[in-house]
Design an enzyme around this catalytic site. Structure first.
Site, PDB file in Angstrom:
ATOM      1  N   HIS A  55       1.148  -0.048  -3.651  1.00 35.84           N
ATOM      2  CA  HIS A  55       1.513  -0.379  -4.720  1.00 35.84           C
ATOM      3  C   HIS A  55       1.412   0.572  -5.640  1.00 35.84           C
ATOM      4  CE1 HIS A  55      -2.437  -1.332  -5.408  1.00 35.84           C
ATOM      5  NE2 HIS A  55      -2.225  -1.453  -6.684  1.00 35.84           N
ATOM      6  N   HIS A  57       0.154   1.686  -8.694  1.00 38.28           N
ATOM      7  CA  HIS A  57      -0.902   2.028  -9.403  1.00 38.28           C
ATOM      8  C   HIS A  57      -1.303   3.257  -9.154  1.00 38.28           C
ATOM      9  CE1 HIS A  57      -1.852  -2.331 -10.953  1.00 38.28           C
ATOM     10  NE2 HIS A  57      -0.858  -1.900 -11.553  1.00 38.28           N
ATOM     11  N   ASP A  59      -4.412   4.856  -9.378  1.00 36.06           N
ATOM     12  CA  ASP A  59      -5.325   5.136  -8.441  1.00 36.06           C
ATOM     13  C   ASP A  59      -5.232   4.724  -6.918  1.00 36.06           C
ATOM     14  OD1 ASP A  59      -5.147   2.155  -8.941  1.00 36.06           O
ATOM     15  OD2 ASP A  59      -7.288   1.800  -8.445  1.00 36.06           O
ATOM     16  N   HIS A  60      -3.849   4.642  -6.627  1.00 34.92           N
ATOM     17  CA  HIS A  60      -3.407   4.416  -5.290  1.00 34.92           C
ATOM     18  C   HIS A  60      -2.116   5.576  -4.838  1.00 34.92           C
ATOM     19  CE1 HIS A  60      -5.218   0.277  -4.357  1.00 34.92           C
ATOM     20  NE2 HIS A  60      -5.373   0.483  -5.615  1.00 34.92           N
ATOM     21  N   HIS A 112      -0.851  -8.899  -8.014  1.00 38.37           N
ATOM     22  CA  HIS A 112      -1.340  -7.913  -8.734  1.00 38.37           C
ATOM     23  C   HIS A 112      -0.303  -7.052  -9.449  1.00 38.37           C
ATOM     24  CE1 HIS A 112      -4.428  -4.780  -9.514  1.00 38.37           C
ATOM     25  NE2 HIS A 112      -3.682  -3.978  -8.682  1.00 38.37           N
ATOM     26  N   ASP A 136      -4.710  -4.066  -3.185  1.00 38.14           N
ATOM     27  CA  ASP A 136      -5.640  -4.806  -4.288  1.00 38.14           C
ATOM     28  C   ASP A 136      -5.150  -6.388  -4.431  1.00 38.14           C
ATOM     29  OD1 ASP A 136      -6.673  -2.312  -5.026  1.00 38.14           O
ATOM     30  OD2 ASP A 136      -5.647  -2.221  -7.061  1.00 38.14           O
ATOM     31  N   HIS A 174     -10.984  -1.225  -2.737  1.00 41.62           N
ATOM     32  CA  HIS A 174     -12.120  -1.001  -3.643  1.00 41.62           C
ATOM     33  C   HIS A 174     -13.648  -1.876  -3.143  1.00 41.62           C
ATOM     34  CE1 HIS A 174      -9.783   0.253  -7.142  1.00 41.62           C
ATOM     35  NE2 HIS A 174      -8.872  -0.504  -6.511  1.00 41.62           N
TER      36      HIS A 174
END
Length: 267
Positions: A55, A57, A59-60, A112, A136, A174
């Site tokens: 996805h 975001h 942090d990905h 999410h 996530d 995570h």
């Protein structure tokens, strides 16, 4: 033999690396940072050939650009209908991605985020069991916050994951396990299974060992967010929903109550 490794990133992210030591090739999942990946590849003598994105975001996907600059022939496989536009090979749910003879199937798991996909393979040559990169969507004893989707969408996404083989290894992005278990124990304080698992995870973290991966069988047994049809969880959800004036008429409502409670949990 193929290997799989966790590359720690930020404070609690895991970037996953599957390596073929004989061909010196690597596949990376959700590289939110480039430098930890570059360091790992250099240490292992690997060339990055594929990146899987679950996805959009940061942090990905934050490390994708720098990784592509270093490995310009690398294929970037991510959701087609996504705010992330860096995929060289965008895919739709149900499409497959091939790497080193292993086929990964893309699964739609909105909730999410709306673009979220998971990657599943029933090939057992990596870990000896089927493998799921859940991003996530599904965590060890938890699930992702609903930043874009609805409780109904997320429950349906988790239902699709719940149908996978019980021995599937679940690789999430995570290290949230202990926080998730503190919440689960607040709902089911008498659960000896949760208490025992919490102790195991506390020991693992004390030894700087990851609590990921889990298995789908374990998640179905312990994860509140996969237990919307469990009588013990339903009873707590009904009580919580009554206190907070939430509807509680169907499985989506039970899931929504669990998610609402976790979002406001301060334990």
């Amino acid at each position: 033999m193929l290997t799989i490794s966790a590359i720690p990133a930020f404070n609690d992210n895991y970037i996953w690396c599957i390596a073929d030591p004989h061909r010196h090739n690597a596949l990376i999942v959700d590289p939110g940072q480039a430098q930890p990946v570059l360091d790992h590849l250099a240490q292992q003598g690997l060339t990055l050939t594929v990146i899987l994105i679950t996805h959009h975001h940061p942090d990905h996907v934050g490390g994708v650009k720098a990784l592509r600059e270093t490995y310009p022939d690398c294929r970037i496989i991510g959701p087609a209908d996504s705010p992330f536009k860096g995929s060289t090979n965008p895919i739709h749910p149900g499409d497959t991605a091939l790497w080193e003879g292993i086929t990964f199937t893309s699964m739609a798991v909105p909730g999410h985020t709306l673009d979220h996909i998971a990657f599943f393979t029933d090939d057992t040559s990596i870990t000896g069991r089927p493998l799921l990169f859940a991003g996530d969507t599904l965590f060890v004893s938890g699930c992702g916050r609903l930043f874009e989707g609805t409780p109904a969408q997320m429950r349906q996404s988790l239902e699709s994951l719940r149908q996978l083989p019980d021995n599937t290894a679940v690789y999430c992005a995570h290290e949230y396990t202990l926080a998730n278990l503190r919440f689960a124990r607040s709902w089911l304080p008498q659960s000896s299974a949760l208490a025992e698992f919490e102790q195991q995870c506390e020991q693992a973290r004390a030894n700087n060992t990851a609590t990921v991966p889990s298995t789908l069988a374990q998640e179905k047994r312990l994860n509140l967010f996969l237990r919307w049809d469990d009588p013990d969880v339903i009873r707590v959800a009904e009580s919580y929903a009554g206190e907070h004036k939430l509807p509680i008429n169907c499985p989506d409502d039970v899931f929504a109550a669990i998610r609402h409670s976790k979002d406001h949990f301060r334990g």
